[in-house]
Design an enzyme around this catalytic site. Structure first.
Site, PDB file in Angstrom:
ATOM      1  N   TRP A 163      10.158   0.270  -6.115  1.00 43.23           N
ATOM      2  CA  TRP A 163      10.391   0.558  -4.700  1.00 43.23           C
ATOM      3  C   TRP A 163      11.685  -0.097  -4.278  1.00 43.23           C
ATOM      4  O   TRP A 163      11.810  -1.317  -4.297  1.00 43.23           O
ATOM      5  CB  TRP A 163       9.220   0.028  -3.863  1.00 43.23           C
ATOM      6  CG  TRP A 163       8.022   0.880  -4.048  1.00 43.23           C
ATOM      7  CD1 TRP A 163       7.683   1.967  -3.295  1.00 43.23           C
ATOM      8  CD2 TRP A 163       7.006   0.754  -5.045  1.00 43.23           C
ATOM      9  NE1 TRP A 163       6.524   2.515  -3.771  1.00 43.23           N
ATOM     10  CE2 TRP A 163       6.096   1.810  -4.832  1.00 43.23           C
ATOM     11  CE3 TRP A 163       6.792  -0.134  -6.087  1.00 43.23           C
ATOM     12  CZ2 TRP A 163       4.963   1.987  -5.626  1.00 43.23           C
ATOM     13  CZ3 TRP A 163       5.681   0.047  -6.887  1.00 43.23           C
ATOM     14  CH2 TRP A 163       4.780   1.099  -6.647  1.00 43.23           C
ATOM     15  N   HIS A 180       5.891   2.628   1.676  1.00 47.05           N
ATOM     16  CA  HIS A 180       4.907   3.697   1.567  1.00 47.05           C
ATOM     17  C   HIS A 180       3.865   3.451   2.660  1.00 47.05           C
ATOM     18  O   HIS A 180       3.866   2.405   3.294  1.00 47.05           O
ATOM     19  CB  HIS A 180       4.250   3.740   0.179  1.00 47.05           C
ATOM     20  CG  HIS A 180       3.923   2.380  -0.381  1.00 47.05           C
ATOM     21  ND1 HIS A 180       3.687   2.128  -1.705  1.00 47.05           N
ATOM     22  CD2 HIS A 180       3.796   1.165   0.222  1.00 47.05           C
ATOM     23  CE1 HIS A 180       3.440   0.852  -1.898  1.00 47.05           C
ATOM     24  NE2 HIS A 180       3.492   0.246  -0.748  1.00 47.05           N
ATOM     25  N   ARG A 206      12.882   3.816   2.030  1.00 44.57           N
ATOM     26  CA  ARG A 206      13.354   3.283   0.752  1.00 44.57           C
ATOM     27  C   ARG A 206      14.870   3.246   0.777  1.00 44.57           C
ATOM     28  O   ARG A 206      15.507   4.161   1.296  1.00 44.57           O
ATOM     29  CB  ARG A 206      12.919   4.172  -0.420  1.00 44.57           C
ATOM     30  CG  ARG A 206      11.439   4.418  -0.425  1.00 44.57           C
ATOM     31  CD  ARG A 206      10.768   4.074  -1.715  1.00 44.57           C
ATOM     32  NE  ARG A 206       9.334   4.213  -1.555  1.00 44.57           N
ATOM     33  CZ  ARG A 206       8.587   5.051  -2.248  1.00 44.57           C
ATOM     34  NH1 ARG A 206       9.139   5.786  -3.178  1.00 44.57           N
ATOM     35  NH2 ARG A 206       7.296   5.114  -2.035  1.00 44.57           N
ATOM     36  N   GLN A 220       5.068   9.981   5.014  1.00 45.99           N
ATOM     37  CA  GLN A 220       4.033  10.100   3.994  1.00 45.99           C
ATOM     38  C   GLN A 220       2.707  10.322   4.680  1.00 45.99           C
ATOM     39  O   GLN A 220       2.541  10.039   5.866  1.00 45.99           O
ATOM     40  CB  GLN A 220       3.938   8.798   3.209  1.00 45.99           C
ATOM     41  CG  GLN A 220       4.852   8.737   2.015  1.00 45.99           C
ATOM     42  CD  GLN A 220       4.463   7.628   1.070  1.00 45.99           C
ATOM     43  OE1 GLN A 220       3.793   6.667   1.453  1.00 45.99           O
ATOM     44  NE2 GLN A 220       4.872   7.746  -0.167  1.00 45.99           N
ATOM     45  N   VAL A 263      -3.582   2.088  -8.324  1.00 41.87           N
ATOM     46  CA  VAL A 263      -4.656   2.983  -8.756  1.00 41.87           C
ATOM     47  C   VAL A 263      -4.815   2.907 -10.270  1.00 41.87           C
ATOM     48  O   VAL A 263      -3.872   2.614 -10.994  1.00 41.87           O
ATOM     49  CB  VAL A 263      -4.397   4.455  -8.345  1.00 41.87           C
ATOM     50  CG1 VAL A 263      -4.625   4.660  -6.867  1.00 41.87           C
ATOM     51  CG2 VAL A 263      -3.019   4.896  -8.760  1.00 41.87           C
ATOM     52  N   ALA A 317      -7.441   7.216  -3.787  1.00 41.55           N
ATOM     53  CA  ALA A 317      -6.339   7.153  -2.834  1.00 41.55           C
ATOM     54  C   ALA A 317      -5.304   8.172  -3.274  1.00 41.55           C
ATOM     55  O   ALA A 317      -5.202   8.496  -4.450  1.00 41.55           O
ATOM     56  CB  ALA A 317      -5.728   5.759  -2.813  1.00 41.55           C
TER      57      ALA A 317
END
Ligand SMILES: [Zn+2]
Lengths: 354, 816
Positions: A163, A180, A206, A220, A263, A317
């Site tokens: 990121w 995010h 970003r 997002q 995740v 997610a």
């Protein structure tokens, strides 16, 4: 029959014949009004004649009166009929004179429109609300703790470099523009007990050089579901539903293994391209698939970090790029248009998305 | 990472076309970003044999070469200085498409036979540049003597290079062997191992050859001393593989270290042992400010937390990042000390960051390498060096590895596969996939019990059940995953109050003709400077001290470091841009502004709505002959609509002063004591500053958080559907010129009482008839009662009351 009645009858008959003859040639509203005055008006001939009934004998009067009334009714009816015909002809003439060029432009109302990003967010919000997802919002200026640490991105890990973070000046705590919408995962779970079903639309940032497909500020939409029996197949089901609502009922979702620290398993997901039907086109870069975003099962470390028991709860997610979805749905070729706010673009999008 | 497929085939034969293999690996998590074929355009180019080289009869610098390639025999004219009889070369026949070495920009040219100084040249012996292999054009490409004459060059030299994106978790696939292992798992093909030197059989060397003083930062250090080295250019095959993988060949020693790094993922370093003082290695923390000149010829100063490789006296390399020039391998080197070590990921990451020195080595160490890889890589590199330098030999091999890492176990109920993925994988499938990836698997209780997975040490990324589950899921593939919808409880869904308010306000603004914009959140000093208010504060409806505003450390180029306290400046830029082509611009934005709370804390993110109007009020049409400019009253009307949509009760407008606004055309909108909005025309100087030179710009900003706090009460009230006709009456009120219309209106409303349903001011008049210091305001008041028709007596009474109140409250009288 006396002389007087004979004279009266003759006069009446003569009046009737003249009146009807005059009526037959009255052909405009003025002539009609003049005729009405001349024959039926207070000073008209027939009224005068009726007034003359007093000169007749009592025996003659009823008969003469009946005859006069009959003529009055006849003339009144004839007038009404004629009047309607004349009025209708006159109205038609008036309407004909009133005709316009219907191809001339109309009076334009002053119209605005929502930004395409707002529309897409609203559309996604509706789709997910139908599946029981609540929309929540989070801060855009975030701590490193929520933006990274609680998402299993420790500060000494190279994953953090993925990121390109925009950093806010701060002496003590690490403060950033959120990279995010994922920090709201942790914030939401900290505030509620399972079951959780939320989506988080919002801006993210970003540090990225701008070009046709990169923009440093973008939108997002994060999704999160946590409960006792949530599986990766449920994630695919929800995303398939989304794809079908958004891109058409035949759409398919494809998962590909990918890495996101928060995740495990992690996937990125794509929808088969509705524009070319999977054969390859400009919008899908000839692949037949449109990449929509990243997703996966919430990492047990993330669950534990917010006090959830990962042995009891599982969750999924996902994150979607809003501008990306619009670009794919409508074939927009330059992401910079969204912050450019050129009225020509906004108008075009308003018409497209209507 | 660039992977030449021929190199990959040393380890595994995937039995798939490169493109198909790349796709399969991509689906399994190893994303192939692009696939390049070298040699795809080499039609009519063959492996040729040079039989003879003769002088050119008419030119000193040219020679004639007789070349054969299978059934082709030809004579070519060439100026290449290195052509010689007995060589294998790349021979291009007529029709070949080669890169034009005389062109400024890269372009292909079709080869035709031609006369060169009176001699016919029937083809061309090619340089690397002509073939598109590199920029090398000094001489022709000389092929390996083993190259088979007559075969198409593409068959011998062509390759496919696949470029993979290595995500941070993929340290185990950051090498040709790692990717081969993945390919073997995906395709089910066996994985081979390349030859290695047996280091256990080598002499151990002196006890102090290697000493680790910082074992916390260096878990392992293996050193191999090789004598009798001849430093020389690498052979073709090695140089070509490195080039294909994206590295520049340097010499055989350095190339072997790079080759093994690419092949196995373990960075290596070779020291010229003659330049190691004391001939030994000490791994220690640097002294504060310790100097070193790194291989990139930069003088660097280190700090006490950085790890260095030192000899008996000084630092000779920055551990895991870059070597030093003092001990660099050179043409004179005859003895090398080969380093294959493991350094802590956090330490290497910190050092590389501080020195701003990212190298192929640091990129690997930063991801956390398996210490067990170090001996593997040392053995492989030693094998290659001994192979490339005949006569060289290992004189010492030392491996300091105090706490060896051993495989670990992950144990979890087999049923967890189904709980997480939603598929019940057959146990045999789970075992087979995991074993192909190098895991050990035991299922003592079958599918109903636990699975015990032994994780190979190179899989540092696998520590919990979910990691193992992903391994199985990704190799099996996700195509068969069903789509289900979450079962079970659905939490209650609420609608966010601020989002609802924003929706209402947005709808009102859009309905009032505004296009919604979304602009950048940061602004420059100069954009914000005009939006100053008393006490050096910045903003409009909300503001904050200029010095406390949030700032970005790394704003985007263009220097917009300040997180905005008002939306107006960003919108004005868009207005100016649009006015270049649009006759009128109505923009609004609903977004957050960032108000500092206390130092180093998160700001308050306040929700505001902003409106900017400029240009002609009506579009060019046959109905609007006179293009009036949008002005204060346009924005006020829009604000009214927005506030009504927000449910704001009793809004009061008061004159307002703000540096960015027109001194006589600005107002604040208040509900009681709360300011909910600021509106006005922009000060012409401020407008000009944004490039809007002519014409008015009307702006407004509303505080949505305040509106939410104020209004919001949407509980049911009694709504009675009107049944009786209303009655309208006009009142022309004459008052002193300076009396605000709002005061007259307030007096009217008060006097009219509850029967008043509507009030509109529709005429403002000044003239001699009523006196120079007076004005006349004409209102139409509409009265109605929900339960009866109003009588003349009631209306007459109300009129009387209005007359009296006007006289008392605003010194007004009714006219006409
Ligand atoms: Zn397509």
């Amino acid at each position: 029959m006396t002389n007087a009645t004979t004279t009266f009858d003759t006069t009446l008959a003569d009046l009737r014949d003249r009146a009807l003859a005059a009526l037959a040639v009255a052909d405009d509203p003025e002539a009609m009004a003049a005729w009405e005055r001349a024959y039926l008006g207070a000073k008209g001939e027939l009224t005068g004649l009726l007034r003359g009934l007093g000169a007749l004998s009592a025996a003659e009067r009823p008969g003469a009166g009946r005859a006069a009334n009959a003529v009055k009714q006849e003339l009144t009816a004839a007038f009404a009929a004629r009047n309607e015909a004349v009025a209708s002809v006159s109205l038609e003439a008036q309407l004909a004179a009133d005709a316009i060029d219907v191809t001339l432009p109309g009076r334009a109302p002053i119209l605005g429109a929502e930004h395409p990003v707002t529309r897409m967010v609203a559309e996604l919000g509706e789709i997910f609300a139908l599946m029981g997802f609540q929309t929540v919002y989070g801060p855009e200026v975030e701590t490193g703790h929520y933006n990274f640490d609680l998402l299993n991105i420790p500060s000494d890990h190279p994953a953090r470099d993925v990121w390109d973070t925009m950093i806010v000046q701060s002496e003590r705590e690490e403060i950033v523009l959120r990279t995010h919408t994922s920090p709201m995962q942790a914030r939401t779970m900290e505030q509620t007990e399972p079951p959780v079903r939320v989506i988080v639309p919002g801006r993210a940032y970003r540090y990225e050089a701008q070009d046709a497909s990169h923009e440093w500020m973008f939108h997002q939409l994060e999704g999160l579901a946590v409960d006792e029996r949530i599986t990766l197949a449920d994630l695919k089901g929800v995303l398939t539903e989304l794809a079908r609502q958004l891109f058409g009922p035949q759409r398919k979702v494809r998962f590909r293994c990918d890495f996101f620290p928060f995740v495990e398993p992690g996937v990125d997901f794509a929808v088969d391209c509705a524009i070319c039907g999977g054969g390859g086109c400009r919008v899908c870069k000839q692949t037949g698939w449109l990449e929509m975003g990243g997703a996966g099962m919430v990492h047990p470390r993330v669950l534990r970090g917010v006090g959830y028991d990962p042995d009891r709860y599982t969750g999924f997610a996902f994150g979607l790029g809003i501008e990306r979805m619009i670009m794919m749905k409508y074939g927009v070729d330059d992401v910079r248009a969204f912050a450019g706010n050129d009225l020509r673009f906004l108008r075009r999008m308003a018409r497209l998305a209507a | 990472m660039r992977v030449p497929i021929k190199w990959l085939r040393d380890y595994v034969d995937p039995r798939l076309a490169p493109e198909e293999l790349a796709h399969r690996l991509t689906m399994a998590g190893l994303e192939a970003e692009k696939t390049e074929r070298t040699g795809a355009g080499w039609d009519h180019v063959y492996v040729g044999f040079v039989h003879d080289v003769r002088p050119h009869p008419n030119a000193d610098r040219l020679v004639l070469a007789d070349v054969s390639a299978g059934e082709h025999r030809l004579t070519v004219v060439t100026g290449a200085p290195n052509v010689a009889a007995g060589q294998k070369v790349a021979i291009a026949l007529a029709g070949a498409r080669l890169w034009d070495t005389h062109s400024e920009t890269p372009q292909l040219k079709t080869l035709k036979p031609g006369m060169l100084r009176g001699v016919k040249s029937e083809g061309m012996v090619c340089s690397e540049k002509e073939l598109g292999l590199s920029d090398e054009h000094e001489g022709i490409l000389v092929l390996d003597p083993g190259a088979p004459e007559g075969v198409p060059l593409a068959d011998w030299l062509g390759d496919t290079v696949v470029e993979f994106e290595i995500t941070p978790n993929l340290v185990h696939a950051f090498s040709v062997r790692g990717i081969a292992r993945e390919a073997a798992a995906v395709t089910g093909q066996p994985l081979d191992e390349p030859p290695r030197f047996d280091l256990d059989a080598a002499p151990p060397g002196a006890g102090d050859l290697v000493r680790i003083d910082a074992p916390d930062l260096c878990p392992r250090y293996a050193a191999v001393v090789i004598e009798g080295i001849t430093v020389a250019p690498s052979p073709d095959w090695l140089a070509r593989r490195l080039t294909a993988a994206g590295l520049r060949p340097i010499n055989n020693v350095v190339d072997v270290t790079n080759y093994v790094m690419l092949e196995l993922g373990q960075p290596l370093h070779a020291f010229d042992r003659a330049n190691l003082r004391g001939g030994r290695i000490v791994v220690r923390r640097a002294g504060n400010d310790e100097p070193i000149e790194t291989l990139d010829h930069q003088q660097r100063r280190l700090d006490g937390e950085m790890l260095v490789i030192a000899d008996a006296e000084r630092a000779v390399a920055v551990a895991g990042v870059m070597g030093g020039v003092d001990s660099e391998v050179s043409a004179a080197t005859t003895t090398v000390l080969l380093e294959s070590a493991n350094f802590g990921m956090a330490s290497v990451r910190r050092t590389a960051r501080l020195l701003k020195l990212r190298t192929d080595a640091s990129a690997r160490f930063e991801r956390g390498l398996d210490p067990n890889l170090a001996s593997d890589a040392a053995a492989r590199a030693t094998h290659l060096l001994l192979d490339l330098c005949p006569g060289s030999r290992v004189t010492a091999a030392r491996d300091v590895y105090p706490s060896p890492v051993v495989p670990w176990a992950v144990r979890f109920p087999f049923s967890r596969f189904e709980r997480v993925v939603g598929i019940a994988y057959p146990p045999e499938q789970v075992v087979s996939v995991l074993e192909r990836l190098g895991f050990g698997v035991a299922l003592p209780g079958g599918a109903g019990g636990d699975v015990i997975v032994t994780v190979p040490t190179h899989r540092t990324d696998v520590t919990i059940a979910e990691d193992v589950i992903e391994e199985v899921a990704r190799i099996v593939g996700y195509e068969g995953l069903p789509d289900t919808l979450p079962a079970g409880r659905t939490p209650p869904v609420f609608r966010d109050p601020i989002a609802l308010l924003q929706r209402r306000v947005r709808a009102a603004l859009v309905g009032a003709g505004c296009y919604e914009a979304i602009t950048y959140v940061s602004v420059s000093e100069s954009m914000l400077a005009p939006f100053d208010s008393i006490g050096d504060r910045r903003g409009l409806v909300l503001d904050a001290p200029a010095a406390d505003l949030l700032r970005l450390v790394n704003p985007m180029p263009g220097d917009r470091p300040i997180l905005r306290p008002t939306l107006i400046p960003s919108l004005l830029e868009r207005v100016a841009e649009n006015l270049k082509h649009a006759p009128s611009v109505r923009l609004c934005e609903l977004a957050r502004v960032y108000l500092p709370t206390e130092p180093d804390a998160l700001p308050r993110e306040a929700n505001v709505a902003a409106i900017t109007l400029s240009g002609r009020r009506e579009p060019l049409s046959r109905f609007a002959a006179d293009p009036l400019p949008l002005d204060f009253f346009d924005v006020k009307g829009v604000v009214d609509a927005a506030l009504a949509a927000a449910g704001a009760p009793e809004v009061e407008y008061r004159p307002f002063t703000h540096g960015a606004l027109h001194p006589g055309r600005a107002a604040e909108a208040c509900v009681g004591q709360t300011r909910v909005g600021v509106l006005g025309e922009l000060h012409p100087r401020v407008a000009a500053g944004f490039g809007i030179e002519n014409g008015r710009v009307a702006v407004a900003e509303l505080d949505l958080d305040a509106l939410l706090a104020l209004g919001g009460d949407r509980s049911p009230v009694e709504v009675r559907v009107p049944k009786f006709l209303p009655v309208s009456q006009d009142f022309a009120v004459v008052v002193a010129k300076q009396t605000p219309a709002a005061e007259v209106e307030r007096a009217l409303r008060q006097a009219a009482g509850p029967l008043l349903t509507d009030l509109a001011l529709f005429d403002v008049f000044a003239g001699e008839q009523i006196g120079d210091d007076k004005k006349s305001l004409t209102f139409r008041l509409t009265f109605a009662s929900p339960d009866r028709a109003l009588t003349d007596a009631e209306l007459t009474k109300t009129r009387g009351k209005i007359e009296k109140t006007l006289a008392q409250r605003v010194g007004g009288s009714l006219r006409g």
